[in-house]
Motif scaffolding. Structure first.
Motif, short mmCIF file in Angstrom:
data_model
loop_
_atom_site.label_atom_id
_atom_site.label_comp_id
_atom_site.label_asym_id
_atom_site.label_seq_id
_atom_site.Cartn_x
_atom_site.Cartn_y
_atom_site.Cartn_z
N CYS A 86 10.43 14.50 7.45
CA CYS A 86 9.28 13.75 6.95
C CYS A 86 9.57 12.25 7.07
N VAL A 87 8.54 11.44 6.94
CA VAL A 87 8.69 10.00 7.16
C VAL A 87 8.02 9.22 6.03
N TRP A 88 8.48 7.98 5.88
CA TRP A 88 7.88 7.08 4.91
C TRP A 88 6.57 6.51 5.45
N VAL A 89 5.64 6.27 4.55
CA VAL A 89 4.44 5.50 4.85
C VAL A 89 4.41 4.32 3.88
N ASP A 90 4.32 3.13 4.45
CA ASP A 90 4.25 1.91 3.64
C ASP A 90 2.92 1.24 3.93
N ILE A 91 1.98 1.37 3.01
CA ILE A 91 0.64 0.84 3.23
C ILE A 91 0.60 -0.68 3.16
N LEU A 92 1.73 -1.30 2.83
CA LEU A 92 1.78 -2.76 2.75
C LEU A 92 2.63 -3.37 3.85
N ASP A 93 3.01 -2.58 4.87
CA ASP A 93 3.81 -3.15 5.94
C ASP A 93 2.93 -3.95 6.91
N GLU A 94 3.54 -4.59 7.88
CA GLU A 94 2.81 -5.48 8.78
C GLU A 94 1.80 -4.74 9.65
N ILE A 101 -6.97 -9.44 5.28
CA ILE A 101 -6.10 -9.91 4.19
C ILE A 101 -5.08 -10.87 4.79
N THR A 102 -5.21 -12.12 4.49
CA THR A 102 -4.34 -13.12 5.10
C THR A 102 -3.06 -13.36 4.30
N ASP A 103 -3.12 -13.14 3.00
CA ASP A 103 -1.93 -13.34 2.17
C ASP A 103 -1.11 -12.06 2.19
N LYS A 104 -0.09 -12.03 3.03
CA LYS A 104 0.75 -10.85 3.18
C LYS A 104 2.13 -11.03 2.57
N ALA A 105 2.24 -12.00 1.71
CA ALA A 105 3.53 -12.24 1.05
C ALA A 105 3.87 -11.06 0.16
N ARG A 107 5.14 -8.73 -2.92
CA ARG A 107 5.04 -8.84 -4.37
C ARG A 107 6.10 -7.94 -5.00
N PRO A 108 6.52 -8.26 -6.21
CA PRO A 108 7.44 -7.36 -6.92
C PRO A 108 6.80 -5.98 -7.10
N GLY A 109 7.53 -4.94 -6.82
CA GLY A 109 7.02 -3.59 -6.99
C GLY A 109 6.34 -3.02 -5.76
N ASP A 110 6.26 -3.79 -4.68
CA ASP A 110 5.61 -3.27 -3.47
C ASP A 110 6.27 -1.98 -2.98
N ALA A 111 7.58 -1.93 -3.05
CA ALA A 111 8.30 -0.76 -2.52
C ALA A 111 7.94 0.51 -3.27
N SER A 112 7.51 0.39 -4.52
CA SER A 112 7.18 1.59 -5.30
C SER A 112 5.92 2.27 -4.80
N LEU A 113 5.14 1.59 -3.96
CA LEU A 113 3.90 2.17 -3.45
C LEU A 113 4.11 3.01 -2.19
N ARG A 114 5.32 3.01 -1.67
CA ARG A 114 5.57 3.84 -0.50
C ARG A 114 5.46 5.32 -0.85
N PHE A 115 5.08 6.12 0.13
CA PHE A 115 5.04 7.57 -0.09
C PHE A 115 5.51 8.29 1.17
N VAL A 116 5.68 9.59 1.05
CA VAL A 116 6.22 10.40 2.14
C VAL A 116 5.11 11.24 2.75
N THR A 117 5.11 11.34 4.07
CA THR A 117 4.13 12.17 4.76
C THR A 117 4.84 13.13 5.71
N GLY A 118 4.18 14.23 6.03
CA GLY A 118 4.79 15.22 6.92
C GLY A 118 3.90 16.43 7.07
#
Length: 264
Positions: A86-94, A101-105, A107-118
């Motif tokens: 299975c693989v990670w999905v990061d909805i906040l990656d580039e 959405i121009t502000d792509k800086a 934020r704290p806690g962004d990594a917690s939004l990742r999930f696994v797909t497969g």
């Protein structure tokens, strides 16, 4: 130590059973499909017969909340899923943030939004192999619960559930019965047949049909990790599911006022 019967040995049933066993209960899982767990995730994809799971070969997303609960209650499960392909999905990656959405800086806690797909067979194989090694947990495949067994009531007019009766007529007594049989579960009917009032149940047909194709090869350099396109009643998603494999899923919804329709 309480004895608990979980009806349904899919992902939710097995995850719940493992959590209950880790809390110190003796747990028995009844799974109607008789096929044993294959030796590896590849065989699970190719040959595992799971007629009780209608969407068994569809891609699945284990969204953030599910992953966070599993990381806390079933540590190691996420790592096992990734090891199985299975693989990670990061909805906040580039690749995934919309260009509007121009502000792509970060934020704290962004990594917690990742999930696994497969693919569902890989998910279920991983959970099933983890559950097989869990102390105080017994999984009976090819055993289907048929109805509830009742005992002496503590409150007049309120039935006391004391276990289940299987399709073969065997009674399995328990202090708690857990329904993990999915959306086609007969549990509401069992409750009324046992003499209780009908549970309040809300359900609605979403009128969706899915068509999925899997592809394997080098990841396109300019295609984002997750792409979603919607046109009227048809939507298409393009995203990774395992290593170099990707999936294109097309869904169609029957809109209000439109007659019957077929698949895409």
């Amino acid at each position: 130590m309480s004895r608990i019967v979980v009806c349904g040995g899919g992902m939710i049933g097995l995850c719940a059973a493992m959590m209950l066993a880790r809390d110190g209960h003796n747990v028995v899982v009844l799974e109607g499909d008789p096929s044993e767990v294959p030796a590896n995730p590849t065989t699970a994809w190719d040959k595992w017969d799971r007629p009780g799971v209608a969407q068994f070969h569809q891609p699945h997303n284990l969204f953030t909340r599910f992953r966070m609960i599993c990381d806390a209650e079933l540590p190691g499960l996420t790592d096992r899923l990734l090891e199985a392909g299975c693989v990670w999905v990061d909805i906040l990656d580039e690749y995934s943030i919309p260009p509007t959405i121009t502000d792509k800086a970060p934020r704290p806690g962004d990594a917690s939004l990742r999930f696994v797909t497969g693919r569902r067979p890989v998910f279920e194989w991983t959970v099933a192999t983890m559950a097989a090694g869990q102390p105080h947990l017994t999984i009976l495949r090819g055993v289907r619960a048929r109805e509830l067994v009742t005992g002496r009531s503590s409150i007049a007019g309120v039935p006391h559930v004391a276990g289940v009766r299987t399709s073969s007529g065997e009674e399995i007594h328990a202090d708690l019965v857990v329904d993990a049989m999915g959306r086609r579960s007969p549990a509401c009917r069992w409750v009324t047949e046992a003499g209780a009032r009908a549970p309040i149940e809300e359900c609605e047909d979403s009128n969706f049909i899915y068509y999925t194709r899997y592809f394997s090869g080098r990841r396109p350099r300019r295609v984002g990790r997750t792409v979603a396109i919607r046109a009227g009643s048809v939507a298409q998603g393009h995203y990774p599911v395992a290593g170099r494999s990707r999936v294109i899923r097309t869904s169609r919804q029957r809109l209000e006022g439109i007659g019957r329709w077929g698949g895409p």
